[in-house]
Design a protein around this motif. Sequence first.
Motif, mmCIF file in Angstrom:
data_model
loop_
_atom_site.group_PDB
_atom_site.id
_atom_site.type_symbol
_atom_site.label_atom_id
_atom_site.label_comp_id
_atom_site.label_asym_id
_atom_site.label_seq_id
_atom_site.Cartn_x
_atom_site.Cartn_y
_atom_site.Cartn_z
ATOM 1 N N LYS A 193 1.023 -1.198 0.051
ATOM 2 C CA LYS A 193 0.076 0.222 -0.124
ATOM 3 C C LYS A 193 1.059 1.231 0.003
ATOM 4 N N ASN A 194 0.150 2.285 -0.076
ATOM 5 C CA ASN A 194 1.032 3.643 0.078
ATOM 6 C C ASN A 194 1.802 3.776 1.166
ATOM 7 N N LEU A 195 2.990 4.092 0.912
ATOM 8 C CA LEU A 195 4.016 4.228 2.106
ATOM 9 C C LEU A 195 3.566 5.649 2.934
ATOM 10 N N LEU A 196 3.344 6.497 2.299
ATOM 11 C CA LEU A 196 3.103 8.015 2.913
ATOM 12 C C LEU A 196 1.640 8.633 2.664
ATOM 13 N N ILE A 197 1.481 9.197 3.748
ATOM 14 C CA ILE A 197 0.320 10.096 3.927
ATOM 15 C C ILE A 197 0.465 11.586 4.510
ATOM 16 N N MET A 198 -0.447 12.206 4.024
ATOM 17 C CA MET A 198 -0.284 13.811 4.472
ATOM 18 C C MET A 198 -0.727 14.080 5.796
ATOM 19 N N HIS A 199 -0.216 14.819 6.646
ATOM 20 C CA HIS A 199 -0.400 15.116 7.857
ATOM 21 C C HIS A 199 0.247 16.473 8.413
ATOM 22 N N ASN A 200 -0.861 17.414 8.708
ATOM 23 C CA ASN A 200 -0.285 18.847 8.823
ATOM 24 C C ASN A 200 0.766 19.357 7.892
ATOM 25 N N GLN A 201 0.480 19.245 6.791
ATOM 26 C CA GLN A 201 1.075 19.748 5.497
ATOM 27 C C GLN A 201 2.533 19.264 5.449
ATOM 28 N N LYS B 117 14.053 0.966 2.933
ATOM 29 C CA LYS B 117 14.376 2.184 3.203
ATOM 30 C C LYS B 117 14.653 3.213 2.020
ATOM 31 N N LEU B 118 15.309 2.520 1.066
ATOM 32 C CA LEU B 118 15.258 3.251 -0.159
ATOM 33 C C LEU B 118 13.915 3.661 -0.800
ATOM 34 N N GLU B 119 13.079 2.644 -0.886
ATOM 35 C CA GLU B 119 11.946 2.975 -1.342
ATOM 36 C C GLU B 119 11.118 4.040 -0.543
ATOM 37 N N TYR B 120 11.280 4.171 0.876
ATOM 38 C CA TYR B 120 10.699 5.271 1.782
ATOM 39 C C TYR B 120 11.256 6.573 1.149
ATOM 40 N N ILE B 121 12.614 6.558 1.229
ATOM 41 C CA ILE B 121 13.248 7.806 0.985
ATOM 42 C C ILE B 121 12.957 8.361 -0.643
ATOM 43 N N ASN B 122 12.525 7.515 -1.316
ATOM 44 C CA ASN B 122 12.174 7.981 -2.674
ATOM 45 C C ASN B 122 10.813 8.265 -2.832
ATOM 46 N N ALA B 123 9.921 7.714 -1.875
ATOM 47 C CA ALA B 123 8.446 8.141 -1.580
ATOM 48 C C ALA B 123 8.567 9.575 -1.049
ATOM 49 N N PHE B 124 9.296 9.638 -0.055
ATOM 50 C CA PHE B 124 9.170 11.082 0.670
ATOM 51 C C PHE B 124 9.837 11.935 -0.298
ATOM 52 N N ASN B 125 10.910 11.766 -1.223
ATOM 53 C CA ASN B 125 11.397 12.675 -2.047
ATOM 54 C C ASN B 125 10.217 13.014 -3.206
ATOM 55 N N GLN B 126 9.631 12.133 -3.675
ATOM 56 C CA GLN B 126 8.417 12.397 -4.592
ATOM 57 C C GLN B 126 7.220 13.132 -3.977
ATOM 58 N N MET B 127 6.753 12.839 -2.606
ATOM 59 C CA MET B 127 5.969 13.460 -1.938
ATOM 60 C C MET B 127 6.234 15.055 -2.011
#
Length: 256
Positions: A2-10, A87-97
């Motif tokens: 599932k999606n690794l990230l969500i938005m919270h408090n901008q 961990k690299l997938e999470y880093i990439n997800a943070f960068n994209q978001m």
Amino acid sequence: MKNLLIMHNQQAVTSSSNIAETFSKEHHNVIKAIETLKKDVVNFNAMFFETTEPDSYSRDRRIYLMNRDGFTLLAMGFTGSKALHFKLEYINAFNQMERRMMQQPKSQAELIAMMAQNNVEQERRLSLVEQEQRNTREILALTNTDWRNKVNAILNGIALKLGGGQYYSDIKNESYQLLEDRAGCSISIRLNNRKAKMALRGSSKSAINKTTALDIIAEDKKLIAVYITVVKELAVKYQLNIARHGLEEELEALSL
């Protein structure tokens, strides 16, 4: 997955439940690992946010949300090639978001500048993660073999990072206090009792004075294991850079 990230408090965040699922860990163990950081990380509340979410039975369960810094701190202890991949997938997800959150450039020149900046930032973050992983591997390499020399090397390294050898006594005392709290015993009382028995046996004053808390710890395998864990945690807490403080040779011969 599932999606690794969500938005919270901008800001982009992930959840402890998501971490547990992605890294194949029990959620309660992830919660425990996060709360272990709570007492030592000064800006904990800026990185972790406690909330709830429905479980598979629609019952509210306690979770933590964490931003990029919180995830990086938590994931430092996750090792292995599979963990590195995630961990690299999470880093990439943070960068994209974060890129999606950025304001769209008004000109082609701004677009080129933004892309160049993003590439530099991504390389910097990957380099930082790699350095943290190296530090963590080298710190975790401390084992019961030749543990006294390795412990002293790490405590000296922390003291030097803080400003010099004058901090060694403070760091050592902090390590002993943490050991006593974890093991539920008094090292100082055991040390005094040991010295008293030595005096009764007629041991020399020099031998008595040379007896230290490490000698007390060395008598109990449980205390050794707990103390090694405490020293590892102190090295992570003070962000000790193994290479910068010349500790590679001290720790090189040890294995996980």
